[in-house]
Design a protein around this motif. Structure first.
Motif, short mmCIF file in Angstrom:
data_model
loop_
_atom_site.label_atom_id
_atom_site.label_comp_id
_atom_site.label_asym_id
_atom_site.label_seq_id
_atom_site.Cartn_x
_atom_site.Cartn_y
_atom_site.Cartn_z
N GLU A 576 0.40 -1.32 -0.26
CA GLU A 576 0.05 -0.08 0.10
C GLU A 576 1.19 0.89 -0.08
OE1 GLU A 576 -4.06 1.87 2.46
OE2 GLU A 576 -3.08 0.24 3.05
N HIS A 577 2.21 1.08 0.64
CA HIS A 577 2.89 2.48 0.83
C HIS A 577 3.95 2.03 0.52
CE1 HIS A 577 -0.16 4.02 2.84
NE2 HIS A 577 -0.37 3.29 4.10
N HIS A 627 5.86 5.97 -0.38
CA HIS A 627 5.01 6.97 0.55
C HIS A 627 4.22 6.72 1.96
CE1 HIS A 627 2.05 4.04 -2.17
NE2 HIS A 627 2.79 3.96 -2.82
N HIS A 629 2.56 5.98 5.58
CA HIS A 629 1.25 6.04 5.69
C HIS A 629 1.88 6.65 7.49
CE1 HIS A 629 -2.59 5.65 7.35
NE2 HIS A 629 -2.50 5.30 8.78
N ASP A 632 0.59 9.95 3.02
CA ASP A 632 0.78 9.61 2.14
C ASP A 632 0.73 10.40 1.09
OD1 ASP A 632 -0.27 6.52 3.17
OD2 ASP A 632 -2.19 7.58 3.21
#
Length: 762
Positions: A576-577, A627, A629, A632
């Protein structure tokens, strides 16, 4: 062409009206309506966006299978295959938030899948990103794609280089047809303005299976801007100012769409003075100006859709001979080039239920003129009257306007592909491609002879998907026939003879690719493909001084096909990041053609001739995107690219770019209700020294460039203003890029360049 258009529209009008429609509501995972989600059907040129309640509707959709994409910034792109048969479909979706880049349909590959679904790794750069880079030309902008460089002559002339291969080894497609504009020359640029370009796709590797000869090194695929959504009218005004060249770029576009008809037009004018190097000197006669006009019309009804586009580009390019007269004038000095380029393309889709036929036709007309310096003559009698002087000035102007070298290249291309009915998870298409091309000389000098080129290719490729795996394979046969005329050209009391060449080149090419998802986060691809390139007219038949390169070039009519086999490996890891990727390649070339100097001198210039040698290139691109968390909005991106090219005897190949490492710190933000999609970025571009050079190249030193950019959108009622500021070479660093054609004269690349832009959407 007129007869074809009449047939085209007649077929459209007699089609039976379709009542198919697709509608629905788009929400997020909390069931909140999403406003402005783009729903697009690439094959039929139809699109719309969701309204304030999240609803959308597409009308008059043909029977058969089409692909819909649902894209929204900050959310994962969804692709759906829908099957229509005189019915109305309701498709409601919940989009999931993601911080990945928007996943777009890749047009340059045969089955038009999302990048995440594609077997081949294709790089994509959107028009929005191109604008943020502050590049003076399209060629300058695409070098920000890892593995892509450019051979440049000042600011106005740039040729794409993909993983160390350039010239006729990189095929350029625009408006869905191949671009033919005498691209064999080192000082011949793209001749395409970035205004009206929707996105750029880059296939890095042998793509002869899809495109035939000249795609041995890769493909640069330029997608035109999309038409407006149904029943919408949009006006766009774009203005940019470049302080280094005192240049301006003005573009105005309008597009309007009904349910079945769509129209767009865009006019652009760019004008630049000589570029300034970090010593505050200007490089004389690197000035240029460009006029560009693009238009398009599309029609869709029932089982038939058609799109017709036209692009006219007129470029006037100064050819520098070094740092001399200092001026900020935009008036070109001799020598210079004037290039007129006309591109007409027609794309047609016929739907037959479960199958589809695509027919693409194209015509390009390239008129290239080169004007040389003229000596001043003062042979008028002193007692000539005023009228005689006026006539003499007119005669001088006419002499000035007579091109020493003029070539007209006319190319007709065709491409037909039949998509067979899908059998379970197996997709198959077969097709034919070809071109008919003529080159005609009109100037007193001849660089390449009058010639006719005919291509024909036939191919089949298949795509099979199971579980998380995809296998793609194909085979193709090509023939290229080249016929040139014999010429005798007198020059400085010598006769240069262009002997007639009659050659036919055949080749079989294949490809095999496999993609698999090892987990939800890890995707890997492996591709093996063969490619070929027939020798071009310059390599076969040149016999004279090429003023753009300041050398006497001799062709070699005994050259044979270049052939290669390339292995590509790709690994991607995404959470996700955090994202990381690694791309590696090995490219083996048989009979690689390159130009090399000899000990001869003709017409006062050193003689260069074309020879062949087996060669290899290897390297790759590596990088990550962080990116974290909960920040973001914060992005850290890093890419490293490297390529090494060697001949079989161990000598290095010419024109291999130096290793480059780019690090970008980027933020994205919205400020209250008035500033949206705001961004800032700072990039450190580190280019390493290039010591692996061919026998007639010079080495170049390492350097670091710092670039800065910021911008965002401001909406006032129904008008959106996009402002941008970019500063390239922020520290005004002195440097020479290894692929600059001015490096032998010790001329630096461009110094600091501040670019201001405003984009108005109505």
């Amino acid at each position: 062409m007129k007869s074809y258009l009449k047939l085209l529209f007649l077929t459209a009008f007699i089609s039976v009206n379709a009542q198919n429609s697709i509608s629905g509501k788009i929400t997020d995972t909390n069931n909140n309506a999403l406003i402005g989600v783009e729903i697009h059907a690439q094959e039929i040129h139809k699109g719309t966006i969701t309204n304030n309640d999240g609803f959308y509707k597409l009308k008059n959709i043909p029977n058969g299978k089409i692909k819909l994409t649902f894209t929204y910034l900050g959310y994962k792109t969804v692709s759906k295959n829908v099957d229509l048969n005189d019915n109305n479909l309701e498709i409601n979706l919940q989009l999931v938030e993601t911080f990945y880049e928007i996943d777009e349909i890749i047009v340059s590959t045969p089955f038009n899948k999302l990048q995440s679904e594609n077997v081949m790794k294709v790089e994509r750069l959107s028009a929005n990103k191109l604008q943020k880079l502050g590049a003076t030309t399209l060629s300058e902008g695409i070098v920000n794609i890892a593995g892509v460089s450019q051979i440049s002559t000042g600011n106005s002339i740039g040729k794409p280089v993909i993983r160390g291969l350039s010239g006729n080894r990189v095929l350029v497609y625009t408006q869905g047809i191949r671009l033919e504009n005498q691209q064999f020359g080192g000082e011949h640029g793209l001749g395409i303005n970035d205004a009206g370009i929707g996105s750029v796709e880059v296939i890095k590797g042998a793509a002869s299976l899809l495109y035939g000869s000249d795609a041995l090194g890769g493909v640069l695929y330029l997608n035109p801007e999309k038409f407006a959504s149904s029943n919408k009218t949009k006006v766009n005004i774009n203005q940019r100012y470049f302080n280094n060249t005192l240049g301006t770029n003005t573009s105005v576009g309008v597009k309007s769409s009904l349910e079945n008809w769509k129209f767009l037009a865009r006019g652009t004018y760019a004008n630049h003075a000589d570029y300034k190097i970090p010593t505050d000197k200007r490089v004389t006669n690197t000035r240029f100006n460009e006029k560009d006009f693009k238009s398009g019309i599309a029609y869709s009804k029932n089982k038939f859709t058609s799109e017709l586009r036209y692009n006219y580009n007129k470029s006037n390019l100064g050819l520098t001979e070094g740092i001399d007269l200092q001026s900020t004038s935009n008036d070109l000095l001799e020598p210079f080039q004037t290039i007129d380029n006309h591109i007409i393309s027609s794309h047609n889709h016929f739907f037959f239920g479960d199958s589809k036929l695509d027919i693409d036709l194209g015509y390009t007309f390239n008129d290239r003129q080169e004007f040389e310096e003229h000596e001043e003559h003062d042979d008028h009698d002193e007692d000539e009257d005023e009228d005689d002087h006026d006539h003499a000035d007119e005669d001088h102007d006419e002499e000035h306007e007579e091109a020493a070298l003029r070539m007209k290249l006319k190319t007709f291309t065709y491409n037909a592909k039949y998509h067979f009915p899908k059998i379970g998870s197996l997709e198959i298409l077969s097709g034919i491609q070809g071109l008919h091309q003529t080159n005609t000389n009109f100037g007193e000098e001849i660089l390449i002879p009058n010639a006719t080129v005919n291509d024909f290719g036939i191919f089949t490729t298949a795509n099979y998907t199971w579980n998380n795996n995809t296998l793609q394979a194909g085979i193709r046969f090509d023939n290229r026939k080249i016929d040139t005329e014999r010429h005798e050209v007198a020059h400085d009391d010598e006769i240069h003879v262009f002997e007639a060449v009659n050659k036919s080149y055949n080749s079989f090419t294949t490809s095999l690719g496999f993609k698999t998802s090892l987990s939800d986060q890890i995707t890997t691809r492996i591709n093996v493909a063969s490619g070929f390139r027939a020798p071009n007219l310059a390599e076969l038949s040149s016999n004279g001084v090429h003023h753009g390169t300041n050398r006497f070039e001799k062709g070699n009519s005994n050259l044979v096909n270049e052939k290669n086999v390339q292995l590509d490996l790709s690994l991607e890891y995404k959470t996700e990041h955090f994202e990381v990727f690694a791309n590696g390649f090995y490219n083996h070339l048989n009979n690689y053609i390159f130009i090399t100097p000899t000990d001869e001198i003709e017409d006062g210039e050193q003689v260069f001739t074309y020879i062949q040698e087996n060669a290899k290139l290897y390297g790759g691109e590596f990088g990550f995107h962080l990116h974290p968390h909960p920040q973001d909005w914060l992005h850290l991106e890093s890419t490293f690219e490297t390529v090494i090219g060697k001949q079989k005897n161990g000598d290095y190949l010419p024109l291999i770019p130096a290793n480059t490492w780019r690090n970008t710190f980027r933020t994205e933000f919205n400020y209250k209700d008035w500033l949206t999609q705001g961004y800032t970025s700072i990039t450190l571009e580190s280019t390493f020294s290039q010591e692996n050079v061919s026998s007639f190249e010079t080495q170049t030193s390492n350097y670091n460039l710092l670039n800065f950019a910021l911008g965002g959108d401001v909406s006032i009622r129904n008008v959106k203003f996009t402002g941008s500021l970019s500063v390239n070479n922020l520290l005004n660093k002195k440097y020479i890029n290894h692929l600059s054609r001015l490096k032998n004269d010790g001329i630096f690349n461009q110094g600091r360049n501040v670019v201001l832009g405003i984009n108005v959407h109505i």
